[in-house]
Scaffold this motif. Sequence first.
Motif, PDB file in Angstrom:
ATOM      1  N   ARG A  64      51.843   1.713   8.050  1.00  0.00           N
ATOM      2  CA  ARG A  64      50.648   2.041   8.820  1.00  0.00           C
ATOM      3  C   ARG A  64      51.049   2.655  10.162  1.00  0.00           C
ATOM      4  NH1 ARG A  64      48.498  -3.925   8.554  1.00  0.00           N
ATOM      5  NH2 ARG A  64      50.757  -4.132   8.589  1.00  0.00           N
ATOM      6  N   VAL A  65      50.221   3.576  10.626  1.00  0.00           N
ATOM      7  CA  VAL A  65      50.376   4.121  11.969  1.00  0.00           C
ATOM      8  C   VAL A  65      49.089   3.832  12.730  1.00  0.00           C
ATOM      9  CG1 VAL A  65      52.042   5.926  11.397  1.00  0.00           C
ATOM     10  CG2 VAL A  65      49.604   6.421  11.222  1.00  0.00           C
ATOM     11  N   VAL A  66      49.238   3.662  14.042  1.00  0.00           N
ATOM     12  CA  VAL A  66      48.088   3.428  14.903  1.00  0.00           C
ATOM     13  C   VAL A  66      47.875   4.691  15.728  1.00  0.00           C
ATOM     14  CG1 VAL A  66      47.079   1.974  16.694  1.00  0.00           C
ATOM     15  CG2 VAL A  66      48.626   0.966  14.998  1.00  0.00           C
ATOM     16  N   TRP A  67      46.717   5.278  15.550  1.00  0.00           N
ATOM     17  CA  TRP A  67      46.385   6.505  16.270  1.00  0.00           C
ATOM     18  C   TRP A  67      45.997   6.159  17.711  1.00  0.00           C
ATOM     19  CZ3 TRP A  67      43.293  10.578  13.029  1.00  0.00           C
ATOM     20  CH2 TRP A  67      44.073  10.974  11.939  1.00  0.00           C
ATOM     21  N   PRO A  68      46.045   7.128  18.588  1.00  0.00           N
ATOM     22  CA  PRO A  68      45.681   6.871  19.992  1.00  0.00           C
ATOM     23  C   PRO A  68      44.283   6.280  20.160  1.00  0.00           C
ATOM     24  CG  PRO A  68      46.747   9.002  19.809  1.00  0.00           C
ATOM     25  CD  PRO A  68      46.533   8.494  18.404  1.00  0.00           C
ATOM     26  N   ASP A  69      43.369   6.579  19.228  1.00  0.00           N
ATOM     27  CA  ASP A  69      42.015   6.012  19.323  1.00  0.00           C
ATOM     28  C   ASP A  69      41.947   4.577  18.809  1.00  0.00           C
ATOM     29  OD1 ASP A  69      42.105   6.247  16.540  1.00  0.00           O
ATOM     30  OD2 ASP A  69      40.471   7.694  16.410  1.00  0.00           O
ATOM     31  N   GLY A  70      43.113   4.029  18.374  1.00  0.00           N
ATOM     32  CA  GLY A  70      43.181   2.653  17.892  1.00  0.00           C
ATOM     33  C   GLY A  70      42.965   2.500  16.402  1.00  0.00           C
ATOM     34  N   SER A  71      42.583   3.560  15.710  1.00  0.00           N
ATOM     35  CA  SER A  71      42.368   3.466  14.266  1.00  0.00           C
ATOM     36  C   SER A  71      43.712   3.359  13.542  1.00  0.00           C
ATOM     37  CB  SER A  71      41.564   4.664  13.753  1.00  0.00           C
ATOM     38  OG  SER A  71      42.253   5.875  13.977  1.00  0.00           O
ATOM     39  N   VAL A  72      43.690   2.656  12.420  1.00  0.00           N
ATOM     40  CA  VAL A  72      44.901   2.417  11.635  1.00  0.00           C
ATOM     41  C   VAL A  72      44.829   3.270  10.369  1.00  0.00           C
ATOM     42  CG1 VAL A  72      46.243   0.680  10.375  1.00  0.00           C
ATOM     43  CG2 VAL A  72      45.137   0.081  12.545  1.00  0.00           C
ATOM     44  N   HIS A  73      45.915   3.972  10.086  1.00  0.00           N
ATOM     45  CA  HIS A  73      46.006   4.849   8.920  1.00  0.00           C
ATOM     46  C   HIS A  73      47.271   4.517   8.145  1.00  0.00           C
ATOM     47  CE1 HIS A  73      42.789   7.532  10.416  1.00  0.00           C
ATOM     48  NE2 HIS A  73      43.183   7.015  11.565  1.00  0.00           N
ATOM     49  N   ILE A  99      47.474   8.049   2.829  1.00  0.00           N
ATOM     50  CA  ILE A  99      46.969   7.288   1.682  1.00  0.00           C
ATOM     51  C   ILE A  99      45.953   6.232   2.122  1.00  0.00           C
ATOM     52  CG2 ILE A  99      48.993   7.720   0.242  1.00  0.00           C
ATOM     53  CD1 ILE A  99      49.908   4.824   0.996  1.00  0.00           C
ATOM     54  N   THR A 100      45.356   6.449   3.278  1.00  0.00           N
ATOM     55  CA  THR A 100      44.413   5.477   3.824  1.00  0.00           C
ATOM     56  C   THR A 100      43.262   5.202   2.861  1.00  0.00           C
ATOM     57  OG1 THR A 100      44.981   6.243   6.044  1.00  0.00           O
ATOM     58  CG2 THR A 100      42.952   4.948   5.814  1.00  0.00           C
ATOM     59  N   HIS A 104      42.256   1.596   1.107  1.00  0.00           N
ATOM     60  CA  HIS A 104      40.925   0.987   1.240  1.00  0.00           C
ATOM     61  C   HIS A 104      40.327   0.731  -0.138  1.00  0.00           C
ATOM     62  CE1 HIS A 104      40.207   1.340   5.656  1.00  0.00           C
ATOM     63  NE2 HIS A 104      41.228   2.162   5.524  1.00  0.00           N
ATOM     64  N   ALA A 105      40.496   1.670  -1.062  1.00  0.00           N
ATOM     65  CA  ALA A 105      39.983   1.492  -2.424  1.00  0.00           C
ATOM     66  C   ALA A 105      40.684   0.325  -3.120  1.00  0.00           C
ATOM     67  CB  ALA A 105      40.154   2.775  -3.234  1.00  0.00           C
ATOM     68  N   GLU A 106      42.005   0.220  -2.953  1.00  0.00           N
ATOM     69  CA  GLU A 106      42.753  -0.894  -3.556  1.00  0.00           C
ATOM     70  C   GLU A 106      42.262  -2.233  -3.003  1.00  0.00           C
ATOM     71  OE1 GLU A 106      46.795   0.089  -2.618  1.00  0.00           O
ATOM     72  OE2 GLU A 106      46.993   1.464  -4.328  1.00  0.00           O
ATOM     73  N   ALA A 107      42.012  -2.297  -1.703  1.00  0.00           N
ATOM     74  CA  ALA A 107      41.520  -3.535  -1.095  1.00  0.00           C
ATOM     75  C   ALA A 107      40.131  -3.886  -1.629  1.00  0.00           C
ATOM     76  CB  ALA A 107      41.491  -3.402   0.428  1.00  0.00           C
ATOM     77  N   ALA A 108      39.288  -2.867  -1.817  1.00  0.00           N
ATOM     78  CA  ALA A 108      37.948  -3.112  -2.360  1.00  0.00           C
ATOM     79  C   ALA A 108      38.027  -3.634  -3.793  1.00  0.00           C
ATOM     80  CB  ALA A 108      37.113  -1.837  -2.297  1.00  0.00           C
ATOM     81  N   VAL A 109      38.928  -3.087  -4.591  1.00  0.00           N
ATOM     82  CA  VAL A 109      39.105  -3.546  -5.973  1.00  0.00           C
ATOM     83  C   VAL A 109      39.592  -4.997  -5.977  1.00  0.00           C
ATOM     84  CG1 VAL A 109      40.497  -3.260  -8.066  1.00  0.00           C
ATOM     85  CG2 VAL A 109      39.415  -1.277  -7.004  1.00  0.00           C
ATOM     86  N   ARG A 110      40.569  -5.311  -5.115  1.00  0.00           N
ATOM     87  CA  ARG A 110      41.066  -6.698  -5.042  1.00  0.00           C
ATOM     88  C   ARG A 110      39.944  -7.660  -4.669  1.00  0.00           C
ATOM     89  NH1 ARG A 110      45.437  -4.256  -2.788  1.00  0.00           N
ATOM     90  NH2 ARG A 110      44.754  -4.719  -0.671  1.00  0.00           N
TER      91      ARG A 110
END
Length: 170
Positions: A64-73, A99-100, A104-110
């Motif tokens: 994961r990388v953290v963008w300057p706006d704080g969002s995680v990708h 692959i963000t 997110h899709a994998e987490a939703a399936v889990r």
Amino acid sequence: AGGARRVGGAASGTFPFASGRRPGEFGGAYEAWLRGLHPDDREHSNAVSQRARDGEGDYDTEFRVVWPDGSVHWLKANGLVFRDEQGAAVRMVGVNYDITERKHAEAAVRASEELFRAAIEFLPIPLAVADVAGRIVHLNQRFTEQYGYTLPDLPTIDAWMQQAYPDPAY
């Protein structure tokens, strides 16, 4: 491929797009890359990179990388290490894929699977779940309590039918 978007590599100077930075905001140095990683991924990512530079493994990882706006990708990264005549690592070139959406899709399936399993397990009625080939893949607790069978006792729907209805005329 599968919702991934190629976003470049740190060695090529295009990593700023993968890190949410504009050209010129990313120094391109390894330390700048490391600082942009999610804090929980820094140690592992650094170790994977070091093993690749040391010739002990491929550079093939997700982090994961953290963008300057704080969002995680999330990024999927593959890289090659170039070496000099003595075998020392001199350059690393790679490709990062965003692959963000996939993560997110994998987490939703889990989460959906966990909810489904919990619903089945806590139903007040006995329930057996079988796959399309007729193999029983789950018996809820109520099934085991009521009938006394566990999953190893009933590997298939046919096995259940033989136990429940032993008379062939039935």
